[in-house]
Design a protein around this motif. Structure first.
Motif, short mmCIF file in Angstrom:
data_model
loop_
_atom_site.label_atom_id
_atom_site.label_comp_id
_atom_site.label_asym_id
_atom_site.label_seq_id
_atom_site.Cartn_x
_atom_site.Cartn_y
_atom_site.Cartn_z
N SER A 1 0.93 -1.26 0.25
CA SER A 1 -0.01 -0.14 0.24
C SER A 1 0.89 1.30 0.04
O SER A 1 2.02 0.92 0.13
CB SER A 1 -1.10 0.19 1.31
N GLY B 1 -4.77 -1.40 -1.49
CA GLY B 1 -3.69 -2.41 -1.60
C GLY B 1 -3.45 -2.62 -3.29
O GLY B 1 -4.39 -2.32 -3.99
N TYR B 2 -2.28 -2.79 -3.30
CA TYR B 2 -1.69 -2.96 -4.94
C TYR B 2 -0.87 -3.91 -4.93
O TYR B 2 0.06 -4.29 -3.96
CB TYR B 2 -0.94 -1.57 -5.22
N GLY C 1 -5.01 -1.95 2.35
CA GLY C 1 -3.58 -1.80 2.84
C GLY C 1 -3.41 -0.73 4.07
O GLY C 1 -4.30 -0.06 4.33
N GLY D 1 0.02 -4.28 1.73
CA GLY D 1 -1.17 -4.65 1.50
C GLY D 1 -1.78 -5.97 1.88
O GLY D 1 -0.82 -6.91 2.14
#
Length: 477
Positions: free
Chosen positions: A106, A159-160, A199, A266
């Motif tokens: 995140s 989140g990524y 996240g 995340g």
């Protein structure tokens, strides 16, 4: 000159440092409790900085927070910072093959557009146009991949999926969040409908139990973040760096009051179809914490070994998966909300347990099961396994904090064997493809018992038939 702060040492710069000085917080947790000016301030990985309320840190050449693959720095901002803030966040390297590695992260600092972020971080894995960086999209049920020209803002609490090309750090530049951050998690989409990638929104650690138990309802009713999650998956699911391996799961069973999640981390949470539409998931400043733990990928025991549990690993030449059983005074043999957690998904090779007191409609494939402390002396747990014909499987007890007199046995009702996992691995090669439960059982047994009553033997070994005498002789000391 440089100043080194170690837990508010005599080199404390509060109100003393000048605009020409560079400050380094090398270890410990320093506090700025008076207005302070300096040229630059660096918080090394593993160290922390708190800026008290109504106090300002002025930095001409920026505040930099560092991290490594195993530890992170922390900023708890109650006051303000005048100057640029950078967080150098470690990101796992991309792997090869179907499994890959990658990371779930995140933004510890927010407000930056992705095109500027990509320009500042050429080590984001990319093909010149598309970058392996993006959120989990609920509309498509898949991860997005951003183009280098995307002007999408990196927002708090999102989140990524990401991967670096060098196992290095991504530099985030932006605002350090110090207020309440909300995330509207949903149960929707063509696939993985219950799952939402969120996240840690702060450049500090996040206390897990404070997050799970936080009340999101403004009325007299108590609705916690945990209650916004699906009952069978009411937990935090952290990616451990392997798409076909198990996930790191945090819930009330395997965390303590000091368990934390790293800055810029995340993780997935599920959304309950009833409660999630009524409330937003919330992150609050009260959840912020200092800490020294790393992210989920290293797989360290965040609970610090203070809990009663064991971890059973199943492995082949190419695959590995594990399931955990915890013992807690608040749990029972049936389903325990917030203490039991299902698999995140069901990969081709997987191990799991079934509830001891299984009732139709309850979760069936548990990655984490919690039962009562009173059941340490006598409990049988059905074990599920999916494995290929002809591929050797090894069962190993990789973690074990049970009392010294408590043994863990594995019963194979097809091979008609019993193995004391506390001292020996069990290795076998299936003659057919395996799936589901029924063949393997875990028995938790208090070795101080001098005899095993026949009723207990019949209860714990329903499928063994004529092997009862053999097993009984194995267990008697």
């Amino acid at each position: 000159r440089q100043m080194c702060i170690r837990d508010r040492s005599p080199s404390d710069p509060n109100g003393v440092a000048t605009a020409s000085e560079d400050i380094i917080i090398a270890s410990g947790n320093a506090t700025i409790n008076s207005n302070t000016t300096c040229n630059s301030l660096t918080v090394n990985a593993g160290a922390g900085l708190t800026i008290d309320s109504a106090r300002t840190l002025t930095v001409s050449n920026g505040l930099t927070l560092e991290s490594s693959s195993i530890t992170y720095s922390s900023l708890i901002l109650n006051g303000s910072v005048t100057g640029t803030i950078n967080y150098e966040r470690h990101v796992n390297i991309n792997g090869s093959g179907e499994t890959g590695s990658n990371d779930l992260i995140s933004a510890p600092l927010t407000g930056q557009e992705f095109d500027d972020f990509a320009l500042a971080n050429p080590n984001i894995l990319n093909n010149g146009t598309l970058y392996l960086f993006g959120p989990f999209d609920k509309v498509s049920g898949d991860y997005l991949t951003y183009a280098g020209s995307a002007t999408t803002t990196l927002d708090a609490g999102i989140g990524y999926r990401a991967a670096s090309s060098d196992n290095g750090t991504f530099t985030f530049t932006g605002s350090a969040n110090n207020g309440t951050i909300t995330n509207n998690i949903t149960n929707s989409g063509p696939t993985e409908a219950e799952w939402n990638l969120v996240g840690n929104p702060y450049p500090s650690y996040l206390n897990v139990q404070a997050f799970l138990n936080h009340d999101v309802d403004d009325t007299a009713a108590v609705v916690t973040n945990l209650q916004l999650f699906n009952s069978g998956t009411a937990a935090i699911y952290g990616y451990d760096g392997n798409a076909t391996d198990d996930w790191t799961i945090y819930n009330l069973a395997n965390t303590t009051a000091s368990t934390v999640i790293a800055p810029g981390q995340g993780f997935f949470v599920s959304a309950d179809a009833t409660n999630a539409p009524l409330h937003d998931l919330e992150f609050t400043p009260a959840m912020r914490s200092t800490g020294t733990n790393d992210d989920f990928i290293s797989g360290r025991n965040a609970a610090g070994g203070t809990l009663t549990f064991f971890t059973l690993n199943a492995s082949t030449t190419n695959d590995s998966y594990e399931t955990q059983v915890y013992f807690n005074d608040l749990a029972s043999l049936g389903f325990n909300f917030g203490f039991d957690a299902e698999l995140f998904n069901n990969p081709p090779f997987v191990i799991y347990t079934e509830l001891v007191d299984f009732v139709a409609g309850n979760p069936e494939q548990l990655a984490l099961q919690t039962i009562g402390m009173v059941d340490l002396a006598d409990t049988t747990i059905s074990l599920g396994l999916s494995a290929n014909q002809g591929e050797q499987v090894t069962f190993t007890l990789t973690e074990n904090t049970l009392p010294a007199t408590t043994e863990v046995f594995l019963d194979d009702t097809v091979a008609m064997t019993t193995t004391l996992l506390s001292t020996t691995d069990y290795v076998f090669t299936p003659s057919t493809n395996l799936t589901g439960t029924g063949r393997f059982f875990l028995r938790i047994y208090d070795a101080t018992l001098s005899t095993i009553e026949s009723t207990l033997l019949l209860k714990t070994l329903p499928s063994f038939g004529t092997m009862a005498i053999k097993i009984l002789s194995t267990l008697l000391y």
